[in-house]
Design a protein around this motif. Structure first.
Motif, PDB file in Angstrom:
ATOM      1  N   GLU A 216     -29.918  78.201  -9.367  1.00  0.00           N
ATOM      2  CA  GLU A 216     -31.296  77.786  -9.640  1.00  0.00           C
ATOM      3  C   GLU A 216     -31.316  76.323 -10.086  1.00  0.00           C
ATOM      4  OE1 GLU A 216     -33.402  82.044 -10.919  1.00  0.00           O
ATOM      5  OE2 GLU A 216     -32.547  80.735 -12.479  1.00  0.00           O
ATOM      6  N   MET A 217     -30.304  75.908 -10.835  1.00  0.00           N
ATOM      7  CA  MET A 217     -30.167  74.506 -11.219  1.00  0.00           C
ATOM      8  C   MET A 217     -29.888  73.635  -9.993  1.00  0.00           C
ATOM      9  SD  MET A 217     -27.866  75.114 -14.657  1.00  0.00           S
ATOM     10  CE  MET A 217     -27.384  73.394 -14.810  1.00  0.00           C
ATOM     11  N   VAL A 218     -29.072  74.141  -9.086  1.00  0.00           N
ATOM     12  CA  VAL A 218     -28.791  73.430  -7.840  1.00  0.00           C
ATOM     13  C   VAL A 218     -30.093  73.196  -7.075  1.00  0.00           C
ATOM     14  CG1 VAL A 218     -27.637  73.587  -5.591  1.00  0.00           C
ATOM     15  CG2 VAL A 218     -26.426  74.293  -7.678  1.00  0.00           C
ATOM     16  N   LYS A 219     -30.933  74.229  -7.045  1.00  0.00           N
ATOM     17  CA  LYS A 219     -32.243  74.107  -6.406  1.00  0.00           C
ATOM     18  C   LYS A 219     -33.090  73.047  -7.105  1.00  0.00           C
ATOM     19  CE  LYS A 219     -35.977  75.362  -4.061  1.00  0.00           C
ATOM     20  NZ  LYS A 219     -36.160  75.026  -2.630  1.00  0.00           N
ATOM     21  N   GLU A 220     -33.095  73.042  -8.422  1.00  0.00           N
ATOM     22  CA  GLU A 220     -33.866  72.059  -9.189  1.00  0.00           C
ATOM     23  C   GLU A 220     -33.440  70.628  -8.863  1.00  0.00           C
ATOM     24  OE1 GLU A 220     -33.223  72.982 -13.271  1.00  0.00           O
ATOM     25  OE2 GLU A 220     -34.248  74.923 -13.182  1.00  0.00           O
ATOM     26  N   GLU A 221     -32.149  70.434  -8.628  1.00  0.00           N
ATOM     27  CA  GLU A 221     -31.621  69.099  -8.369  1.00  0.00           C
ATOM     28  C   GLU A 221     -31.604  68.740  -6.890  1.00  0.00           C
ATOM     29  OE1 GLU A 221     -31.008  66.982 -10.660  1.00  0.00           O
ATOM     30  OE2 GLU A 221     -31.146  68.329 -12.409  1.00  0.00           O
ATOM     31  N   ASN A 222     -32.042  69.677  -6.042  1.00  0.00           N
ATOM     32  CA  ASN A 222     -32.094  69.448  -4.594  1.00  0.00           C
ATOM     33  C   ASN A 222     -30.723  69.102  -4.009  1.00  0.00           C
ATOM     34  OD1 ASN A 222     -34.988  69.805  -4.318  1.00  0.00           O
ATOM     35  ND2 ASN A 222     -35.201  67.817  -5.325  1.00  0.00           N
ATOM     36  N   ALA A 223     -29.689  69.691  -4.563  1.00  0.00           N
ATOM     37  CA  ALA A 223     -28.346  69.492  -4.024  1.00  0.00           C
ATOM     38  C   ALA A 223     -28.110  70.461  -2.867  1.00  0.00           C
ATOM     39  CB  ALA A 223     -27.307  69.702  -5.119  1.00  0.00           C
ATOM     40  N   LYS A 224     -27.150  70.110  -2.035  1.00  0.00           N
ATOM     41  CA  LYS A 224     -26.856  70.927  -0.860  1.00  0.00           C
ATOM     42  C   LYS A 224     -25.809  71.989  -1.175  1.00  0.00           C
ATOM     43  CE  LYS A 224     -27.958  67.212   2.378  1.00  0.00           C
ATOM     44  NZ  LYS A 224     -27.431  66.274   3.395  1.00  0.00           N
ATOM     45  N   VAL A 225     -25.890  73.092  -0.431  1.00  0.00           N
ATOM     46  CA  VAL A 225     -24.899  74.156  -0.559  1.00  0.00           C
ATOM     47  C   VAL A 225     -24.343  74.499   0.817  1.00  0.00           C
ATOM     48  CG1 VAL A 225     -26.096  75.137  -2.558  1.00  0.00           C
ATOM     49  CG2 VAL A 225     -26.521  76.102  -0.284  1.00  0.00           C
ATOM     50  N   ILE A 226     -23.177  75.120   0.801  1.00  0.00           N
ATOM     51  CA  ILE A 226     -22.585  75.666   2.016  1.00  0.00           C
ATOM     52  C   ILE A 226     -21.976  77.009   1.659  1.00  0.00           C
ATOM     53  CG2 ILE A 226     -20.295  74.624   1.690  1.00  0.00           C
ATOM     54  CD1 ILE A 226     -20.318  74.021   4.745  1.00  0.00           C
ATOM     55  N   ILE A 227     -22.016  77.950   2.563  1.00  0.00           N
ATOM     56  CA  ILE A 227     -21.452  79.279   2.334  1.00  0.00           C
ATOM     57  C   ILE A 227     -20.002  79.302   2.831  1.00  0.00           C
ATOM     58  CG2 ILE A 227     -21.562  81.722   2.981  1.00  0.00           C
ATOM     59  CD1 ILE A 227     -24.631  81.305   3.244  1.00  0.00           C
ATOM     60  N   SER A 228     -19.114  79.818   2.014  1.00  0.00           N
ATOM     61  CA  SER A 228     -17.718  79.995   2.417  1.00  0.00           C
ATOM     62  C   SER A 228     -17.297  81.432   2.192  1.00  0.00           C
ATOM     63  CB  SER A 228     -16.791  79.082   1.618  1.00  0.00           C
ATOM     64  OG  SER A 228     -17.025  77.727   1.886  1.00  0.00           O
ATOM     65  N   SER A 229     -16.482  81.939   3.102  1.00  0.00           N
ATOM     66  CA  SER A 229     -15.931  83.273   2.907  1.00  0.00           C
ATOM     67  C   SER A 229     -14.850  83.269   1.835  1.00  0.00           C
ATOM     68  CB  SER A 229     -15.343  83.813   4.214  1.00  0.00           C
ATOM     69  OG  SER A 229     -14.672  85.028   3.973  1.00  0.00           O
ATOM     70  N   ASP A 230     -14.078  82.168   1.761  1.00  0.00           N
ATOM     71  CA  ASP A 230     -12.896  82.150   0.889  1.00  0.00           C
ATOM     72  C   ASP A 230     -12.068  83.400   1.176  1.00  0.00           C
ATOM     73  OD1 ASP A 230     -11.022  81.598  -1.038  1.00  0.00           O
ATOM     74  OD2 ASP A 230     -12.352  81.848  -2.750  1.00  0.00           O
ATOM     75  N   CYS A 231     -11.915  83.677   2.466  1.00  0.00           N
ATOM     76  CA  CYS A 231     -11.262  84.920   2.896  1.00  0.00           C
ATOM     77  C   CYS A 231      -9.768  84.868   2.615  1.00  0.00           C
ATOM     78  CB  CYS A 231     -11.512  85.176   4.375  1.00  0.00           C
ATOM     79  SG  CYS A 231     -11.402  83.713   5.427  1.00  0.00           S
ATOM     80  N   HIS A 232      -9.258  86.018   2.170  1.00  0.00           N
ATOM     81  CA  HIS A 232      -7.833  86.189   1.932  1.00  0.00           C
ATOM     82  C   HIS A 232      -7.253  87.264   2.851  1.00  0.00           C
ATOM     83  CE1 HIS A 232      -8.847  83.816  -1.557  1.00  0.00           C
ATOM     84  NE2 HIS A 232      -7.573  83.717  -1.888  1.00  0.00           N
ATOM     85  N   SER A 233      -8.048  87.682   3.806  1.00  0.00           N
ATOM     86  CA  SER A 233      -7.601  88.593   4.863  1.00  0.00           C
ATOM     87  C   SER A 233      -8.514  88.377   6.058  1.00  0.00           C
ATOM     88  CB  SER A 233      -7.650  90.055   4.408  1.00  0.00           C
ATOM     89  OG  SER A 233      -8.978  90.441   4.101  1.00  0.00           O
ATOM     90  N   VAL A 234      -8.013  88.673   7.236  1.00  0.00           N
ATOM     91  CA  VAL A 234      -8.767  88.401   8.460  1.00  0.00           C
ATOM     92  C   VAL A 234     -10.080  89.178   8.494  1.00  0.00           C
ATOM     93  CG1 VAL A 234      -8.711  88.608  10.974  1.00  0.00           C
ATOM     94  CG2 VAL A 234      -6.689  87.798   9.750  1.00  0.00           C
ATOM     95  N   ASP A 235     -10.072  90.425   8.005  1.00  0.00           N
ATOM     96  CA  ASP A 235     -11.291  91.228   8.069  1.00  0.00           C
ATOM     97  C   ASP A 235     -12.377  90.736   7.116  1.00  0.00           C
ATOM     98  OD1 ASP A 235     -10.128  92.003   5.690  1.00  0.00           O
ATOM     99  OD2 ASP A 235     -10.126  94.151   6.128  1.00  0.00           O
ATOM    100  N   ALA A 236     -12.031  89.806   6.233  1.00  0.00           N
ATOM    101  CA  ALA A 236     -13.019  89.258   5.303  1.00  0.00           C
ATOM    102  C   ALA A 236     -13.661  87.967   5.818  1.00  0.00           C
ATOM    103  CB  ALA A 236     -12.371  89.000   3.946  1.00  0.00           C
ATOM    104  N   LEU A 237     -13.266  87.538   7.008  1.00  0.00           N
ATOM    105  CA  LEU A 237     -13.842  86.301   7.534  1.00  0.00           C
ATOM    106  C   LEU A 237     -15.356  86.409   7.664  1.00  0.00           C
ATOM    107  CD1 LEU A 237     -13.494  83.476   8.788  1.00  0.00           C
ATOM    108  CD2 LEU A 237     -13.199  84.609  11.014  1.00  0.00           C
TER     109      LEU A 237
END
Length: 268
Positions: A216-237
């Motif tokens: 919510e603070m990120v939204k207030e500051e209009n900063a950008k986000v990106i989604i990452s899996s941070d996968c530790h196994s192939v099925d979690a990609l």
């Protein structure tokens, strides 16, 4: 929201606490119709233990051999492939430019702070001073120009059940700095995934990270986000946690980017 077709943060068997090879991730990405894939193993660090935590220096050449194999296969199948490291920042270490000569980008994953002259795990932070040190360390790191992405920026609250308003506000300089430097803050799907596995919890309001209040603070500051899996196994990609992360971003109305700039550091 467009279909999720990218991932820049993922790990292989070489770190000791994950499974899968780079080419196996590439094949899964192709199967899922991804357009972009980055592999970002935990980089060797001379001041941190390697066993079951990160790529061991003796496997450095092997890592890049496997990345080359994966890259060739990706190229044959129209998948954009990047080689990377996830790495901590320590001001006294002089190795970031060396690593940037070998990879396309560095992810800042600050798993340790230095307090009273000793390393302290970010998973074990427990008071205001710890959070203050974490924030100052991350801000300093981002300003170096070495890093293209800030992984799990709210990881400092992992061991803190009820972060105070003061603690949250201590992280605002991180958000402002990321905004200023156009570095996306990561919505880390592995926090959602771990919450289910470790705490039998799938409620986004109760996960240890990503924290709603922080973003919510990120939204207030209009900063950008990106989604990452941070996968530790192939099925979690590309799994339920990725879907939940996308919902999280959409519901908060965050400024989502789906492509990462590479090699911020200016060439000499």
């Amino acid at each position: 929201m467009d279909k999720h077709d990218y991932n820049y943060h993922g790990h292989t068997f070489l770190c000791g606490h994950a499974t899968g090879t780079p080419i196996e991730y590439v094949k899964e990405a192709i199967k899922k119709n991804y357009k972009v894939l980055g592999i970002s193993e935990h980089a060797p660090m001379p001041n941190l233990r390697s066993k079951n935590s990160r790529l061991e220096i003796e496997n450095y050449d092997l890592y890049f051999k496997l990345l080359k194999e994966a890259s060739d296969y990706a190229l044959e199948n129209d998948l954009t492939f990047y080689k990377a490291f996830e790495i901590e920042y320590f001001s006294h270490l002089d190795l970031y430019e060396k690593y940037l000569n070998d990879v396309d980008y560095l992810i800042l994953g600050q798993h340790y702070i230095i307090r009273d002259g000793k390393n302290k795990s970010t998973f074990a932070l427990d008071d205001v001073e710890d959070v203050r040190i974490y924030s100052k360390t991350v801000v300093e790191a981002l300003k170096t120009g070495y890093f293209n992405l800030l992984a799990h920026p709210d990881l400092c609250f992992f061991n803190i059940k009820n972060p105070t308003d003061e603690m949250y506000e201590l992280l605002r300089p991180i958000i402002k700095t990321a905004k200023e430097l156009d570095i996306p803050l990561e919505v880390n799907a592995n926090g959602i995934r771990r919450s289910l596995v470790e705490d039998n919890n799938k409620d986004i309001n109760k996960v240890k990270y990503p924290k709603i209040k922080f973003f919510e603070m990120v939204k207030e500051e209009n900063a950008k986000v990106i989604i990452s899996s941070d996968c530790h196994s192939v099925d979690a990609l590309d799994d339920f946690a990725i879907s939940e992360a996308n919902k999280f971003v959409k519901e908060l109305g965050l400024d989502l980017v789906t492509r990462l700039k590479t090699n911020y550091y200016p060439a000499k």
